[in-house]
Enzyme design. Sequence first.
Site, PDB file in Angstrom:
ATOM      1  N   ASP A  89      46.152  98.948  64.252  1.00  0.00           N
ATOM      2  CA  ASP A  89      46.644  98.949  62.875  1.00  0.00           C
ATOM      3  C   ASP A  89      46.043 100.164  62.154  1.00  0.00           C
ATOM      4  O   ASP A  89      45.262 100.909  62.733  1.00  0.00           O
ATOM      5  CB  ASP A  89      46.325  97.621  62.184  1.00  0.00           C
ATOM      6  N   SER A  90      46.394 100.347  60.889  1.00  0.00           N
ATOM      7  CA  SER A  90      46.003 101.589  60.205  1.00  0.00           C
ATOM      8  C   SER A  90      44.652 101.487  59.514  1.00  0.00           C
ATOM      9  O   SER A  90      44.124 102.480  59.036  1.00  0.00           O
ATOM     10  CB  SER A  90      47.049 101.919  59.151  1.00  0.00           C
ATOM     11  N   GLN A 208      56.911  97.583  52.451  1.00  0.00           N
ATOM     12  CA  GLN A 208      56.210  96.767  51.451  1.00  0.00           C
ATOM     13  C   GLN A 208      57.204  96.443  50.334  1.00  0.00           C
ATOM     14  O   GLN A 208      58.375  96.760  50.443  1.00  0.00           O
ATOM     15  CB  GLN A 208      54.996  97.531  50.904  1.00  0.00           C
ATOM     16  N   ASP A 285      51.652  89.435  65.518  1.00  0.00           N
ATOM     17  CA  ASP A 285      50.218  89.385  65.802  1.00  0.00           C
ATOM     18  C   ASP A 285      49.597  88.419  64.805  1.00  0.00           C
ATOM     19  O   ASP A 285      50.095  88.286  63.684  1.00  0.00           O
ATOM     20  CB  ASP A 285      49.557  90.762  65.625  1.00  0.00           C
ATOM     21  N   CYS A 323      50.517  72.455  80.468  1.00  0.00           N
ATOM     22  CA  CYS A 323      50.003  73.824  80.421  1.00  0.00           C
ATOM     23  C   CYS A 323      49.335  74.199  81.742  1.00  0.00           C
ATOM     24  O   CYS A 323      48.633  73.391  82.334  1.00  0.00           O
ATOM     25  CB  CYS A 323      48.999  73.948  79.272  1.00  0.00           C
ATOM     26  N   CYS A 325      47.294  76.939  82.003  1.00  0.00           N
ATOM     27  CA  CYS A 325      46.250  77.931  81.722  1.00  0.00           C
ATOM     28  C   CYS A 325      44.984  77.592  82.500  1.00  0.00           C
ATOM     29  O   CYS A 325      44.822  76.466  82.967  1.00  0.00           O
ATOM     30  CB  CYS A 325      45.975  77.993  80.215  1.00  0.00           C
ATOM     31  N   CYS A 328      43.292  74.346  81.186  1.00  0.00           N
ATOM     32  CA  CYS A 328      43.977  73.083  81.481  1.00  0.00           C
ATOM     33  C   CYS A 328      43.980  72.756  82.974  1.00  0.00           C
ATOM     34  O   CYS A 328      44.020  71.596  83.350  1.00  0.00           O
ATOM     35  CB  CYS A 328      45.399  73.111  80.925  1.00  0.00           C
ATOM     36  N   HIS A 354      43.090  78.743  76.176  1.00  0.00           N
ATOM     37  CA  HIS A 354      44.276  77.882  76.137  1.00  0.00           C
ATOM     38  C   HIS A 354      45.253  78.334  75.043  1.00  0.00           C
ATOM     39  O   HIS A 354      46.451  78.473  75.291  1.00  0.00           O
ATOM     40  CB  HIS A 354      43.889  76.413  75.924  1.00  0.00           C
TER      41      HIS A 354
HETATM   42 ZN   LIG Z   1      46.104  75.194  78.533  1.00  0.00          ZN
END
Ligand SMILES: [Zn+2]
Length: 393
Positions: A89-90, A208, A285, A323, A325, A328, A354
């Site tokens: 970012d700036s 903006q 984001d 899930c 991940c 999990c 997760h």
């Molecule tokens: Zn998970």
Amino acid sequence: MFKLLKTNNYARRGVLTTPHGIIETPFFMNVGTCAAIKGGISSIDLQELKCQIELCNTYHLHLRPSSEVIRDCGGLHKFMNWNKPILTDSGGFQVFSLATLRKITEDGVHFASHIDGRRLFIGPEESMQIQYNLGADMIMAFDECIENPSPYEYVEKSCERTTRWLERCITEVEKLENIKKSQKTTSNIDETELLKMQTKTALFGINQGGTYPDLRIKHMQDIVKLNLPGYAIGGLAVGESMDDMYRIIETVTPYMPKDKPRYLMGVGTPSNIIESVARGIDMFDCVMPSRNARHGTVFTWSGILHLKNECYTRDCLPLDENCSCPTCKNHTRAYIRHLFKSNEQLAGRLAVMHNLYFYNELMEKIRENIENDTFSDFREKYSELLSRKIAGR
Ligand SMILES: [Zn+2]
């Protein structure tokens, strides 16, 4: 740079090509504020979390360790050992939200560091120089992020200045590109990395205009004339209602180029993301998945789960049964709850892994559903459900 592959109503499916690889859109950027994702997540972990791209914060890295240190260590990719795309970012948003003793002039912003009170200055040129030192694939224009609500006259004047700042960013980028091209090699950068760095960095313009539709449209028209590789909608999720946010997105997207990526900055919950994809946004984001996880709140395909609730004391299920991940696959709610109660650092780390996986998988499912023309069914099923709190004491 951007190729639109398919649309499903306003939702868009595409690919974005960067010097560090291709990103499937729509996508979520995993936020590594100080070149690390809070919660103890390394770039090694990110490989397992379906992460396509990391976002790092210019303001934080400028303050510590400084962009010169990162440049001298070979740039941000090498510094973090992350060989996939990075967006920076700036610094503008943090200058306006974190720094103190702020004074805005036509040149830029004078402020005091939130770490040690040091007096500093960032203007459009400085922001571009810092971001070039960091060496990200995509960089953001320096703008003023106005809080909502702000008086009409102030927002109007601020937008005009943000456009003038954008023009200065473009001029500075041209200068920095020429310097980059003339660089032969430096001791810390190998040739492939240098080649990647010499590909033109993509500068995004930021829209903006607060919550005023006419100012939003006028500003978008002004910045689109400058023909940049991508456009962002800034200044949302800063105090306005959810309805206002969606209304502004609907107001400005018709004025955004169809063949450029569209980035909604700092948003949001899984529902916000689904609803914004439905309105034509490609990039997101947010610190929410990692921040909430560190406080014991995890996102699941059945809603939001507060892990510190008593009812999970003997719960031997994973955080989310659907899930895959690393957390999990290996640990139970009871165990992670215990870690939170015992203030073990591992608690936050497991929960953040997760949540990031959940966000990245959410984007993967959004992409699949756009491809299969089933996005409206997906939206209907999950948009509200994913923001619902799972009852539990
Ligand atoms: Zn998970």
